[in-house]
Design a protein around this motif. Sequence first.
Motif, mmCIF file in Angstrom:
data_model
loop_
_atom_site.group_PDB
_atom_site.id
_atom_site.type_symbol
_atom_site.label_atom_id
_atom_site.label_comp_id
_atom_site.label_asym_id
_atom_site.label_seq_id
_atom_site.Cartn_x
_atom_site.Cartn_y
_atom_site.Cartn_z
ATOM 1 N N MET A 1 -11.608 -41.132 42.891
ATOM 2 C CA MET A 1 -11.253 -39.970 42.951
ATOM 3 C C MET A 1 -9.540 -40.152 42.760
ATOM 4 S SD MET A 1 -11.397 -36.736 45.451
ATOM 5 C CE MET A 1 -10.608 -35.316 45.337
ATOM 6 N N HIS A 2 -9.011 -40.902 43.437
ATOM 7 C CA HIS A 2 -7.576 -40.964 43.241
ATOM 8 C C HIS A 2 -6.961 -41.320 41.625
ATOM 9 C CE1 HIS A 2 -7.863 -41.410 47.490
ATOM 10 N NE2 HIS A 2 -6.584 -40.886 47.695
ATOM 11 N N GLU A 3 -7.887 -42.001 41.133
ATOM 12 C CA GLU A 3 -7.559 -42.576 39.693
ATOM 13 C C GLU A 3 -7.808 -41.260 38.864
ATOM 14 O OE1 GLU A 3 -10.033 -45.696 38.266
ATOM 15 O OE2 GLU A 3 -9.543 -46.989 39.955
ATOM 16 N N LYS A 4 -8.837 -40.220 38.989
ATOM 17 C CA LYS A 4 -8.505 -39.048 38.316
ATOM 18 C C LYS A 4 -7.419 -38.375 38.600
ATOM 19 C CE LYS A 4 -10.808 -35.054 39.059
ATOM 20 N NZ LYS A 4 -12.053 -34.045 39.800
ATOM 21 N N LEU A 5 -6.790 -38.189 39.689
ATOM 22 C CA LEU A 5 -5.707 -37.335 40.375
ATOM 23 C C LEU A 5 -4.509 -37.922 39.446
ATOM 24 C CD1 LEU A 5 -6.298 -36.538 43.693
ATOM 25 C CD2 LEU A 5 -6.725 -35.090 41.751
ATOM 26 N N ILE A 6 -4.498 -39.504 39.515
ATOM 27 C CA ILE A 6 -3.286 -39.949 38.854
ATOM 28 C C ILE A 6 -3.154 -39.788 37.133
ATOM 29 C CG2 ILE A 6 -2.422 -42.253 38.180
ATOM 30 C CD1 ILE A 6 -3.269 -43.422 40.721
ATOM 31 N N ASP A 7 -4.583 -39.618 36.772
ATOM 32 C CA ASP A 7 -4.628 -39.141 35.359
ATOM 33 C C ASP A 7 -3.804 -37.738 35.116
ATOM 34 O OD1 ASP A 7 -5.889 -41.628 34.685
ATOM 35 O OD2 ASP A 7 -7.649 -40.808 34.700
ATOM 36 N N VAL A 8 -4.094 -37.073 36.268
ATOM 37 C CA VAL A 8 -3.568 -35.766 35.934
ATOM 38 C C VAL A 8 -1.963 -35.694 36.018
ATOM 39 C CG1 VAL A 8 -3.355 -33.641 37.113
ATOM 40 C CG2 VAL A 8 -5.486 -34.297 37.158
ATOM 41 N N ILE A 9 -1.426 -36.611 36.585
ATOM 42 C CA ILE A 9 0.101 -36.871 36.737
ATOM 43 C C ILE A 9 0.446 -37.390 35.302
ATOM 44 C CG2 ILE A 9 1.998 -38.066 37.736
ATOM 45 C CD1 ILE A 9 0.249 -37.656 40.473
ATOM 46 N N ASP A 10 -0.271 -38.487 34.764
ATOM 47 C CA ASP A 10 0.022 -39.156 33.636
ATOM 48 C C ASP A 10 -0.079 -38.642 32.362
ATOM 49 O OD1 ASP A 10 1.102 -41.257 35.587
ATOM 50 O OD2 ASP A 10 -0.889 -42.458 35.270
ATOM 51 N N LYS A 11 -1.007 -37.840 32.223
ATOM 52 C CA LYS A 11 -1.412 -37.022 30.832
ATOM 53 C C LYS A 11 -0.395 -35.862 30.876
ATOM 54 C CE LYS A 11 -5.150 -33.825 32.199
ATOM 55 N NZ LYS A 11 -6.389 -33.611 32.193
ATOM 56 N N PRO A 12 0.073 -35.697 29.362
ATOM 57 C CA PRO A 12 0.732 -34.528 29.100
ATOM 58 C C PRO A 12 0.446 -33.305 29.753
ATOM 59 C CG PRO A 12 -0.225 -35.336 27.101
ATOM 60 C CD PRO A 12 -0.757 -36.117 28.300
ATOM 61 N N HIS A 13 1.346 -32.226 29.794
ATOM 62 C CA HIS A 13 1.098 -30.916 30.037
ATOM 63 C C HIS A 13 -0.076 -30.300 29.320
ATOM 64 C CE1 HIS A 13 1.818 -27.031 31.912
ATOM 65 N NE2 HIS A 13 1.885 -26.592 30.807
ATOM 66 N N VAL A 14 -1.112 -29.768 29.734
ATOM 67 C CA VAL A 14 -1.787 -28.743 28.772
ATOM 68 C C VAL A 14 -1.334 -27.504 28.455
ATOM 69 C CG1 VAL A 14 -4.138 -28.063 28.868
ATOM 70 C CG2 VAL A 14 -3.950 -30.189 29.870
ATOM 71 N N PRO A 15 -1.311 -27.113 27.222
ATOM 72 C CA PRO A 15 -0.696 -25.876 26.975
ATOM 73 C C PRO A 15 -1.508 -24.650 27.371
ATOM 74 C CG PRO A 15 -1.149 -26.735 25.191
ATOM 75 C CD PRO A 15 -1.391 -27.857 26.088
ATOM 76 N N GLU A 16 -0.825 -23.739 27.807
ATOM 77 C CA GLU A 16 -1.693 -22.360 28.097
ATOM 78 C C GLU A 16 -2.471 -21.639 27.030
ATOM 79 O OE1 GLU A 16 -1.400 -18.266 30.527
ATOM 80 O OE2 GLU A 16 0.602 -19.785 30.556
ATOM 81 N N PRO A 17 -3.780 -21.398 27.083
ATOM 82 C CA PRO A 17 -4.479 -21.130 25.921
ATOM 83 C C PRO A 17 -4.051 -19.583 25.489
ATOM 84 C CG PRO A 17 -5.996 -21.179 27.956
ATOM 85 C CD PRO A 17 -4.470 -21.576 28.241
ATOM 86 N N SER A 18 -4.192 -19.467 24.349
ATOM 87 C CA SER A 18 -3.828 -18.013 23.627
ATOM 88 C C SER A 18 -5.093 -17.070 23.754
ATOM 89 C CB SER A 18 -3.213 -18.143 22.268
ATOM 90 O OG SER A 18 -4.260 -18.825 21.551
ATOM 91 N N ASN A 19 -4.840 -15.797 23.288
ATOM 92 C CA ASN A 19 -6.011 -14.999 23.351
ATOM 93 C C ASN A 19 -7.064 -15.384 22.348
ATOM 94 O OD1 ASN A 19 -5.130 -13.604 25.634
ATOM 95 N ND2 ASN A 19 -4.079 -12.148 23.884
ATOM 96 N N ASN A 20 -6.742 -16.034 21.431
ATOM 97 C CA ASN A 20 -7.699 -16.431 20.301
ATOM 98 C C ASN A 20 -8.346 -17.712 20.405
ATOM 99 O OD1 ASN A 20 -6.562 -14.422 18.830
ATOM 100 N ND2 ASN A 20 -5.038 -15.579 17.733
ATOM 101 N N ASP A 21 -8.076 -18.463 21.576
ATOM 102 C CA ASP A 21 -8.786 -19.589 21.814
ATOM 103 C C ASP A 21 -10.242 -19.584 22.348
ATOM 104 O OD1 ASP A 21 -6.823 -21.534 21.087
ATOM 105 O OD2 ASP A 21 -5.765 -21.425 23.109
ATOM 106 N N ASP A 22 -11.017 -20.691 21.980
ATOM 107 C CA ASP A 22 -12.376 -20.581 22.481
ATOM 108 C C ASP A 22 -12.687 -20.749 24.047
ATOM 109 O OD1 ASP A 22 -11.845 -23.120 22.861
ATOM 110 O OD2 ASP A 22 -13.473 -23.776 21.314
ATOM 111 N N THR A 23 -13.772 -20.491 24.497
ATOM 112 C CA THR A 23 -13.882 -20.475 25.801
ATOM 113 C C THR A 23 -13.757 -21.804 26.402
ATOM 114 O OG1 THR A 23 -16.521 -20.769 25.389
ATOM 115 C CG2 THR A 23 -15.358 -18.626 25.905
ATOM 116 N N GLU A 24 -14.220 -22.983 25.508
ATOM 117 C CA GLU A 24 -14.070 -24.233 25.915
ATOM 118 C C GLU A 24 -12.684 -24.749 26.075
ATOM 119 O OE1 GLU A 24 -14.979 -28.522 23.901
ATOM 120 O OE2 GLU A 24 -16.390 -27.017 23.658
ATOM 121 N N THR A 25 -11.664 -24.286 25.256
ATOM 122 C CA THR A 25 -10.436 -24.544 25.636
ATOM 123 C C THR A 25 -9.964 -23.927 26.825
ATOM 124 O OG1 THR A 25 -10.109 -24.826 23.136
ATOM 125 C CG2 THR A 25 -8.159 -24.400 24.401
ATOM 126 N N ILE A 26 -10.342 -22.823 27.173
ATOM 127 C CA ILE A 26 -9.972 -21.694 27.997
ATOM 128 C C ILE A 26 -10.354 -22.571 29.516
ATOM 129 C CG2 ILE A 26 -10.363 -19.652 29.541
ATOM 130 C CD1 ILE A 26 -10.044 -18.417 26.810
#
Length: 126
Positions: free
Chosen positions: A1-26
């Motif tokens: 579980m900790h490795e998963k949380l470390i990935d959250v810190i290491d991966k780049p910021h995920v941009p906020e989806p726009s109104n046109n994005d699909d449900t998978e992106t949201i």
Amino acid sequence: MHEKLIDVIDKPHVPEPSNNDDTETISAYKKYLEDLMSTKCLILASMSSELQRQHEDMDPTDIIAHLKMYGTQSRTTRYQLSKTLFRSMLNVNAQVGLYVLKMISLMVQLEKLGYKLRKELSQESD
């Protein structure tokens, strides 16, 4: 579980989806926000209450960056405090009480930075 949380810190910021994005992106963005919050809670839970207050408004990547910087600063601060402590001398006309309080304050600050003065320093060698 900790490795998963470390990935959250290491991966780049995920941009906020726009109104046109699909449900998978949201849903991926919502999952990212949940992971980010879990990581932040875990980091804050491992801190003292004083550090928690300082970092409660930061995201996990900013917290980690700030703590890394703080670690570097603490070594410099520890050196400056110890230098001040060991070079201090009581002036001829100064009050002993104020001098002792100053020395105690310096020692307490050093202990907060993880440097505890040992008994050997308080004993004279023969």
